[in-house]
Design a protein around this motif. Structure first.
Motif, PDB file in Angstrom:
ATOM      1  N   PHE A  43     108.943  67.803 -56.735  1.00 24.60           N
ATOM      2  CA  PHE A  43     108.150  68.084 -55.530  1.00 24.60           C
ATOM      3  C   PHE A  43     108.997  67.984 -54.272  1.00 24.60           C
ATOM      4  N   GLU A  44     109.148  69.133 -53.615  1.00 20.33           N
ATOM      5  CA  GLU A  44     109.870  69.161 -52.354  1.00 20.33           C
ATOM      6  C   GLU A  44     109.063  68.468 -51.269  1.00 20.33           C
ATOM      7  N   ALA A  45     107.754  68.619 -51.340  1.00 17.86           N
ATOM      8  CA  ALA A  45     106.864  68.010 -50.346  1.00 17.86           C
ATOM      9  C   ALA A  45     105.702  67.346 -51.080  1.00 17.86           C
ATOM     10  N   LEU A  46     105.942  66.145 -51.612  1.00 15.71           N
ATOM     11  CA  LEU A  46     104.936  65.435 -52.400  1.00 15.71           C
ATOM     12  C   LEU A  46     103.644  65.231 -51.613  1.00 15.71           C
ATOM     13  N   VAL A  47     103.767  64.820 -50.356  1.00 15.68           N
ATOM     14  CA  VAL A  47     102.573  64.551 -49.542  1.00 15.68           C
ATOM     15  C   VAL A  47     101.745  65.821 -49.371  1.00 15.68           C
ATOM     16  N   GLY A  48     102.399  66.952 -49.180  1.00 16.90           N
ATOM     17  CA  GLY A  48     101.682  68.223 -49.055  1.00 16.90           C
ATOM     18  C   GLY A  48     100.970  68.599 -50.336  1.00 16.90           C
ATOM     19  N   THR A  49     101.611  68.361 -51.463  1.00 18.96           N
ATOM     20  CA  THR A  49     100.992  68.655 -52.758  1.00 18.96           C
ATOM     21  C   THR A  49      99.803  67.737 -53.001  1.00 18.96           C
ATOM     22  N   LEU A  50      99.935  66.458 -52.627  1.00 18.00           N
ATOM     23  CA  LEU A  50      98.811  65.526 -52.752  1.00 18.00           C
ATOM     24  C   LEU A  50      97.630  65.992 -51.898  1.00 18.00           C
ATOM     25  N   ARG A  51      97.903  66.419 -50.680  1.00 17.74           N
ATOM     26  CA  ARG A  51      96.825  66.890 -49.797  1.00 17.74           C
ATOM     27  C   ARG A  51      96.147  68.131 -50.377  1.00 17.74           C
ATOM     28  N   ALA A  52      96.945  69.042 -50.947  1.00 13.86           N
ATOM     29  CA  ALA A  52      96.379  70.255 -51.549  1.00 13.86           C
ATOM     30  C   ALA A  52      95.484  69.896 -52.735  1.00 13.86           C
ATOM     31  N   ALA A  53      95.926  68.940 -53.562  1.00  7.87           N
ATOM     32  CA  ALA A  53      95.124  68.516 -54.719  1.00  7.87           C
ATOM     33  C   ALA A  53      93.851  67.809 -54.271  1.00  7.87           C
ATOM     34  N   LYS A  54      93.941  67.021 -53.203  1.00  4.51           N
ATOM     35  CA  LYS A  54      92.760  66.334 -52.681  1.00  4.51           C
ATOM     36  C   LYS A  54      91.764  67.349 -52.121  1.00  4.51           C
ATOM     37  N   LYS A  55      92.263  68.341 -51.411  1.00  3.98           N
ATOM     38  CA  LYS A  55      91.412  69.390 -50.839  1.00  3.98           C
ATOM     39  C   LYS A  55      90.673  70.149 -51.940  1.00  3.98           C
ATOM     40  N   ARG A  56      91.336  70.331 -53.080  1.00 10.20           N
ATOM     41  CA  ARG A  56      90.726  71.034 -54.217  1.00 10.20           C
ATOM     42  C   ARG A  56      89.881  70.103 -55.090  1.00 10.20           C
ATOM     43  N   LYS A  57      89.771  68.849 -54.660  1.00  9.62           N
ATOM     44  CA  LYS A  57      88.928  67.828 -55.291  1.00  9.62           C
ATOM     45  C   LYS A  57      89.382  67.444 -56.707  1.00  9.62           C
ATOM     46  N   PHE A  58      90.690  67.557 -56.977  1.00  8.54           N
ATOM     47  CA  PHE A  58      91.234  67.100 -58.251  1.00  8.54           C
ATOM     48  C   PHE A  58      91.521  65.608 -58.223  1.00  8.54           C
ATOM     49  N   LEU A  59      91.795  65.097 -57.023  1.00  7.57           N
ATOM     50  CA  LEU A  59      92.100  63.684 -56.904  1.00  7.57           C
ATOM     51  C   LEU A  59      91.543  63.136 -55.609  1.00  7.57           C
ATOM     52  N   THR A  60      91.599  61.823 -55.505  1.00  5.39           N
ATOM     53  CA  THR A  60      91.093  61.158 -54.311  1.00  5.39           C
ATOM     54  C   THR A  60      92.007  59.995 -53.948  1.00  5.39           C
ATOM     55  N   TYR A  61      92.086  59.718 -52.664  1.00  2.92           N
ATOM     56  CA  TYR A  61      92.800  58.555 -52.134  1.00  2.92           C
ATOM     57  C   TYR A  61      92.334  58.326 -50.713  1.00  2.92           C
ATOM     58  N   ASP A  62      92.523  57.111 -50.233  1.00  2.00           N
ATOM     59  CA  ASP A  62      92.109  56.769 -48.875  1.00  2.00           C
ATOM     60  C   ASP A  62      93.101  57.328 -47.870  1.00  2.00           C
ATOM     61  N   GLY A  63      92.566  57.867 -46.782  1.00  4.21           N
ATOM     62  CA  GLY A  63      93.412  58.372 -45.707  1.00  4.21           C
ATOM     63  C   GLY A  63      93.715  59.849 -45.863  1.00  4.21           C
ATOM     64  N   GLU A  64      94.419  60.368 -44.856  1.00  2.00           N
ATOM     65  CA  GLU A  64      94.798  61.779 -44.858  1.00  2.00           C
ATOM     66  C   GLU A  64      96.275  61.955 -45.159  1.00  2.00           C
ATOM     67  N   LEU A  65      97.101  61.215 -44.414  1.00  2.00           N
ATOM     68  CA  LEU A  65      98.545  61.357 -44.523  1.00  2.00           C
ATOM     69  C   LEU A  65      99.132  60.080 -45.096  1.00  2.00           C
TER      70      LEU A  65
END
Length: 94
Positions: A43-65
């Protein structure tokens, strides 16, 4: 690699590094993901990939960034696949 492919790879890595929960989900901390050598190479941009997965409702975590160091203990939960939820529910009912 497109976003959908990266999200699928992220799901695989969370399963590899995380702990399976009773409901079929997987739980891992941001620090474990961020500090894993294999994830760093994928992952070149892990945080961006996490945000994309959260937006697609595959995962959840507290906070945005999530930031390395500050958010190392934030739990990332990969939601169970619908088939896994059905199997877990039927096992409890039986």
């Amino acid at each position: 690699m497109n976003v959908e492919e990266e999200v699928e790879r992220l799901k695989e890595e969370i399963k590899r590094l995380g702990k399976l929960q009773d409901d079929g989900s997987y739980k891992v901390t941001f620090g474990v993901l961020f500090n894993d050598d294999k994830c760093a190479n994928i992952f070149e941009a892990l945080v961006g990939t996490l945000r994309a997965a959260k937006k697609r409702k595959f995962l959840t975590y507290d906070g945005e960034l999530l930031l390395q160091g500050v958010h190392d203990n934030v739990e990332i939960i990969l939601k169970p696949a619908p088939a896994a939820v059905a199997a877990a529910t039927s096992a409890v009912v039986s």
